[in-house]
Design an enzyme around this catalytic site. Structure first.
Site, PDB file in Angstrom:
ATOM      1  N   HIS A  16       0.843  -1.206   0.000  1.00  0.00           N
ATOM      2  CA  HIS A  16       0.000   0.000   0.000  1.00  0.00           C
ATOM      3  C   HIS A  16       0.877   1.255   0.000  1.00  0.00           C
ATOM      4  O   HIS A  16       0.591   2.209  -0.725  1.00  0.00           O
ATOM      5  CB  HIS A  16      -0.885   0.061   1.257  1.00  0.00           C
ATOM      6  CG  HIS A  16      -1.905  -1.038   1.392  1.00  0.00           C
ATOM      7  ND1 HIS A  16      -2.046  -1.782   2.548  1.00  0.00           N
ATOM      8  CD2 HIS A  16      -2.843  -1.504   0.531  1.00  0.00           C
ATOM      9  CE1 HIS A  16      -3.036  -2.646   2.393  1.00  0.00           C
ATOM     10  NE2 HIS A  16      -3.530  -2.514   1.185  1.00  0.00           N
ATOM     11  N   LYS A  40     -15.662  -8.358   3.782  1.00  0.00           N
ATOM     12  CA  LYS A  40     -14.551  -8.924   4.555  1.00  0.00           C
ATOM     13  C   LYS A  40     -14.863  -9.186   6.025  1.00  0.00           C
ATOM     14  O   LYS A  40     -13.989  -9.601   6.769  1.00  0.00           O
ATOM     15  CB  LYS A  40     -13.322  -8.014   4.438  1.00  0.00           C
ATOM     16  CG  LYS A  40     -12.686  -8.056   3.060  1.00  0.00           C
ATOM     17  CD  LYS A  40     -11.383  -7.283   3.032  1.00  0.00           C
ATOM     18  CE  LYS A  40     -10.673  -7.455   1.686  1.00  0.00           C
ATOM     19  NZ  LYS A  40      -9.569  -6.496   1.509  1.00  0.00           N
ATOM     20  N   ARG A  90      -2.134  -5.995  -7.771  1.00  0.00           N
ATOM     21  CA  ARG A  90      -0.974  -6.865  -7.531  1.00  0.00           C
ATOM     22  C   ARG A  90      -0.800  -7.888  -8.642  1.00  0.00           C
ATOM     23  O   ARG A  90       0.298  -8.171  -9.078  1.00  0.00           O
ATOM     24  CB  ARG A  90      -1.134  -7.618  -6.201  1.00  0.00           C
ATOM     25  CG  ARG A  90      -0.950  -6.754  -4.982  1.00  0.00           C
ATOM     26  CD  ARG A  90      -1.423  -7.440  -3.754  1.00  0.00           C
ATOM     27  NE  ARG A  90      -2.841  -7.722  -3.862  1.00  0.00           N
ATOM     28  CZ  ARG A  90      -3.623  -8.050  -2.833  1.00  0.00           C
ATOM     29  NH1 ARG A  90      -3.106  -8.160  -1.636  1.00  0.00           N
ATOM     30  NH2 ARG A  90      -4.901  -8.280  -3.011  1.00  0.00           N
ATOM     31  N   SER A 127      -2.942  -8.035   3.310  1.00  0.00           N
ATOM     32  CA  SER A 127      -3.248  -7.808   4.727  1.00  0.00           C
ATOM     33  C   SER A 127      -3.737  -9.078   5.419  1.00  0.00           C
ATOM     34  O   SER A 127      -3.425  -9.321   6.584  1.00  0.00           O
ATOM     35  CB  SER A 127      -4.307  -6.705   4.862  1.00  0.00           C
ATOM     36  OG  SER A 127      -3.819  -5.494   4.374  1.00  0.00           O
TER      37      SER A 127
HETATM   38  O1  PNS Z   1      -8.829  -2.861   0.478  1.00  0.00           O
HETATM   39  P1  PNS Z   1     -10.159  -3.358  -0.037  1.00  0.00           P
HETATM   40  O2  PNS Z   1     -10.855  -4.224   1.001  1.00  0.00           O
HETATM   41  O3  PNS Z   1     -10.056  -4.027  -1.380  1.00  0.00           O
HETATM   42  O4  PNS Z   1     -11.067  -2.045  -0.242  1.00  0.00           O
HETATM   43  C1  PNS Z   1     -12.411  -2.185  -0.629  1.00  0.00           C
HETATM   44  C2  PNS Z   1     -13.183  -0.912  -0.267  1.00  0.00           C
HETATM   45  C3  PNS Z   1     -13.098  -0.622   1.220  1.00  0.00           C
HETATM   46  C4  PNS Z   1     -12.603   0.253  -1.069  1.00  0.00           C
HETATM   47  C5  PNS Z   1     -14.678  -1.148  -0.693  1.00  0.00           C
HETATM   48  O5  PNS Z   1     -15.215  -2.231   0.022  1.00  0.00           O
HETATM   49  C6  PNS Z   1     -15.536   0.084  -0.467  1.00  0.00           C
HETATM   50  O6  PNS Z   1     -15.544   0.966  -1.313  1.00  0.00           O
HETATM   51  N1  PNS Z   1     -16.236   0.145   0.684  1.00  0.00           N
HETATM   52  C7  PNS Z   1     -17.115   1.251   1.026  1.00  0.00           C
HETATM   53  C8  PNS Z   1     -18.572   0.923   0.654  1.00  0.00           C
HETATM   54  C9  PNS Z   1     -18.796   1.103  -0.842  1.00  0.00           C
HETATM   55  O7  PNS Z   1     -18.683   2.182  -1.377  1.00  0.00           O
HETATM   56  N2  PNS Z   1     -19.124   0.005  -1.540  1.00  0.00           N
HETATM   57  C10 PNS Z   1     -19.378  -0.006  -2.969  1.00  0.00           C
HETATM   58  C11 PNS Z   1     -18.356  -0.857  -3.680  1.00  0.00           C
HETATM   59  S1  PNS Z   1     -18.711  -0.983  -5.427  1.00  0.00           S
END
Ligand code: PNS
Length: 157
Positions: A16, A40, A90, A127
């Site tokens: 990151h 998650k 990645r 992570s």
């Molecule tokens: O590091 P990650 O887990 O791949 O990040 C994913 C994240 C947190 C960016 C995604 O889950 C997110 O945007 N969460 C906030 C809720 C949201 O906007 N969801 C719509 C996704 S299309």
């Protein structure tokens, strides 16, 4: 240009940090946002802990700001006046779900996502494995910034 780099950051790792460094070089301002990923489950670290680790790990970059949000990423991007979102890739395995999120976010907000490639050295760092190794007492210090290694040690006590 101001960009938003969203993620779970549970916890932030060296892969990151590399993406933030690259973005800070390419763009005027980078907002790093810790958000909830409902896919998650319950995170190991609270929002406050993740924000603190991000701040401690990224303080060497002057055009980077850390925020957190419990809402939609596109609402945060609008609130922070970010013109673009960035995500790190990645490997090809990341691409399908990242592309889907990028397209959906574009459809509901008009905000585009740009992908930045991870370096080869960081392409395997994730992570979920850092949490797992640390919980079993393994050494993750080569994969995370110093403040994160300390927090992981505290958590696994
Ligand atoms: O590091 P990650 O887990 O791949 O990040 C994913 C994240 C947190 C960016 C995604 O889950 C997110 O945007 N969460 C906030 C809720 C949201 O906007 N969801 C719509 C996704 S299309």
């Amino acid at each position: 240009m101001r960009v938003l780099y969203p993620g779970s950051f549970d916890p932030v790792h060296n892969g990151h940090v590399e993406i933030v460094e690259l973005a800070a070089h390419l763009f005027d301002e980078v907002i790093v946002a810790a958000l909830h990923n409902p896919q998650k489950g319950t995170p190991l670290f609270s929002f406050e802990e993740r924000e603190s680790m991000l701040n401690d790990s990224l303080s060497f970059l002057s055009n980077v700001k850390v925020v957190m949000s419990t809402g939609l990423v596109v609402d945060l991007a609008k609130k922070e006046k970010a013109e673009l979102m960035i995500k790190g890739l990645r490997a090809v395995s990341d691409f399908e779900s990242e592309l889907q999120m990028a397209r959906i976010n574009k459809q509901i907000s008009g905000i585009e996502t740009v992908f930045l490639p991870s370096t080869t050295e960081s392409s395997f760092v994730a992570s979920k494995y850092i949490r797992e190794i640390a919980q079993f007492g393994g050494d993750v210090s080569a994969m995370v910034p110093e403040p994160v290694a300390k927090m992981l040690k505290e958590k696994s006590k």
